[in-house]
Design an enzyme around this catalytic site. Structure first.
Site, PDB file in Angstrom:
ATOM      1  N   GLY A 223       0.785  -1.229   0.000  1.00  0.00           N
ATOM      2  CA  GLY A 223       0.000   0.000   0.000  1.00  0.00           C
ATOM      3  C   GLY A 223       0.811   1.270   0.000  1.00  0.00           C
ATOM      4  O   GLY A 223       0.270   2.356   0.241  1.00  0.00           O
ATOM      5  N   CYS A 334     -19.638   4.527 -24.587  1.00  0.00           N
ATOM      6  CA  CYS A 334     -20.949   5.166 -24.435  1.00  0.00           C
ATOM      7  C   CYS A 334     -21.288   5.287 -22.952  1.00  0.00           C
ATOM      8  O   CYS A 334     -22.233   4.694 -22.441  1.00  0.00           O
ATOM      9  CB  CYS A 334     -22.013   4.371 -25.186  1.00  0.00           C
ATOM     10  SG  CYS A 334     -23.564   5.260 -25.338  1.00  0.00           S
ATOM     11  N   TYR A 369      -3.260  -2.167 -12.048  1.00  0.00           N
ATOM     12  CA  TYR A 369      -4.725  -2.127 -12.035  1.00  0.00           C
ATOM     13  C   TYR A 369      -5.284  -1.366 -13.235  1.00  0.00           C
ATOM     14  O   TYR A 369      -6.290  -0.678 -13.129  1.00  0.00           O
ATOM     15  CB  TYR A 369      -5.240  -1.507 -10.724  1.00  0.00           C
ATOM     16  CG  TYR A 369      -4.705  -2.225  -9.521  1.00  0.00           C
ATOM     17  CD1 TYR A 369      -5.172  -3.493  -9.195  1.00  0.00           C
ATOM     18  CD2 TYR A 369      -3.698  -1.665  -8.736  1.00  0.00           C
ATOM     19  CE1 TYR A 369      -4.665  -4.175  -8.103  1.00  0.00           C
ATOM     20  CE2 TYR A 369      -3.181  -2.349  -7.647  1.00  0.00           C
ATOM     21  CZ  TYR A 369      -3.675  -3.595  -7.335  1.00  0.00           C
ATOM     22  OH  TYR A 369      -3.162  -4.281  -6.265  1.00  0.00           O
TER      23      TYR A 369
END
Length: 414
Positions: A223, A334, A369
């Site tokens: 982290g 979209c 990620y």
């Protein structure tokens, strides 16, 4: 943070050779980050376990293994990828959350280190294996730490780990089945800026560890905060290393024998190594804003829309800073898929060198990620991935095509 080349290869050259959208990873940056973490904890017996959910490309996993980094996986599929990358069972830690017990059995049978995160699986593991297989226990230390609530994992309401307040229940199960608990684990969250959250969590885990007699490992997760823009606050790794190393060594002395200190960084190792290259489809001048519409969207890089995450964005085709404008960088999905979120988590504009149709628009911090969270939403194909290593750009994942969209479709008469 406008890096127009990687190891001497221009970003525009990479875009021309491999087309866009394109993920590009700098192997040197990954190796550099491994070194920083090792140097910060040079006084203790440290083991780095790459949290591979950040980026599971096989070439990235092999690079980690080559440089002595072991691996943390969270699914049977990541486990298989780790084995394909050459990891042995004992080098793999399986840290699932809320999975069925058969996944845990699978990992245990190939020799992976198992990290148990709830009382039910702790009891099931003890009942099945007793003291024949060692295990780690993931503890929730009730500490708040991380960039925002979506990436905090150690606070009281988090789904992760067994609450530290359930210590008596844990010890009862361990005693009942004569279990061998070889490690205690915690993970505070992502983007932890200072040492306070780590030290709070470490203090809680080390205090609890005194009640477990067979420990070999204290695992403090990961982290660490990385830089997303110039001047960004990051985790002071030297300070953190000094504080945690001292506390850990004192604990080992009190415990009566030396233990290993584990960390499981994901984003810290690969985030800054990645650059995502897109092409400006059009520059849309609106009375209120000017939009740069690129040939990608949240289907390829979802962090801005999912987390309000900031990614540095710049025009890789124009290095002339003398003429700039404010642009809102948006995708072709979209949906409202804005890339240019502010550091405060709001849609915003970015000041960039003048953008024209066809320019290469680059996004930094795309190593973690990003591809791993990509999808085929709007029936769009996923991009290619390239690794720059030893000054050479190598294709490490081909671009999908329409056949990949249809690959698992089964047509029936309707």
């Amino acid at each position: 943070m406008h890096y127009y080349d990687i190891q001497g290869i221009q970003l525009t050259e990479l875009a021309e050779k491999f087309d866009t959208p394109l993920y590009v990873y700098d192997a040197n940056k990954i190796i550099e980050k491994i070194g920083i973490l090792r140097d910060s904890f040079k006084d203790v017996n440290i083991k780095i376990k790459y949290a591979c959910k950040a980026n599971t490309n096989l070439s990235i996993l092999k690079l980690m293994r080559k440089h002595g980094v072991e691996i943390d996986v969270v699914s049977p599929e990541e486990l298989r990828l780790a084995l394909m990358a050459g990891y042995e069972g004992a080098q793999i830690t399986f840290t699932p959350s809320g999975v069925s017990f058969d996944e845990i059995e699978l990992a245990a049978e190939i020799g992976a280190r198992i990290n148990l995160d709830n009382l039910d699986v702790l009891e099931a593991f003890g009942k099945l294996y007793g003291n024949k297989k060692g295990a780690l226990i993931r503890i929730k230390p009730h500490v708040f730490g991380g960039g925002n609530e979506k990436i905090m994992t150690a606070h009281p309401e988090s789904k992760f780990g067994i609450s530290i307040h359930q210590k008596d229940q844990i010890l009862e199960i361990v005693k009942k089945y004569d279990m061998k608990i070889i490690g205690l684990h915690q993970h505070t969250g992502s983007d932890v800026k200072n040492a306070d959250a780590f030290t709070q969590a470490a203090s809680a885990i080390l205090e609890m560890a005194k009640d477990f007699k067979d420990l070999e490992i204290i695992d403090l997760g990961g982290g660490f905060k990385v830089a997303y823009k110039d001047g960004d606050i990051t985790t002071n790794m030297a300070e953190l290393g000094a504080v945690l190393s001292s506390a850990f060594l004192n604990f080992c002395q009190e415990y009566g024998r030396p233990l290993q200190l584990w960390f499981e960084p994901g984003k810290f190792l690969v985030s800054e190594a990645g650059t995502f290259l897109t092409t400006a489809n059009t520059v849309k001048k609106d009375p209120i804003k000017t939009f740069v519409c690129v040939n990608s969207g949240l289907n390829h890089l979802g962090r801005p829309m999912m987390y309000g995450a900031y990614h540095d964005i710049f025009n890789a085709s124009n290095q002339d800073d003398s003429q700039q404008d404010d642009y809102r960088v948006v995708g072709y999905i979209c949906e409202t898929d804005t890339f240019s979120w502010s550091a405060e988590g709001q849609q915003s504009e970015r000041r960039m060198n003048t953008v024209n149709k066809g320019d290469i628009i680059a996004m930094k911090n795309a190593g973690a990620y990003c591809f791993s969270m990509s999808s085929q939403y709007n029936s769009r194909i996923r991009p290619a991935e390239v690794l720059v290593i030893n000054g050479e750009a190598k294709l490490i994942r081909r671009r999908e095509n329409f056949d990949d969209i249809l690959r698992n479709t089964v047509e029936v008469d309707v």
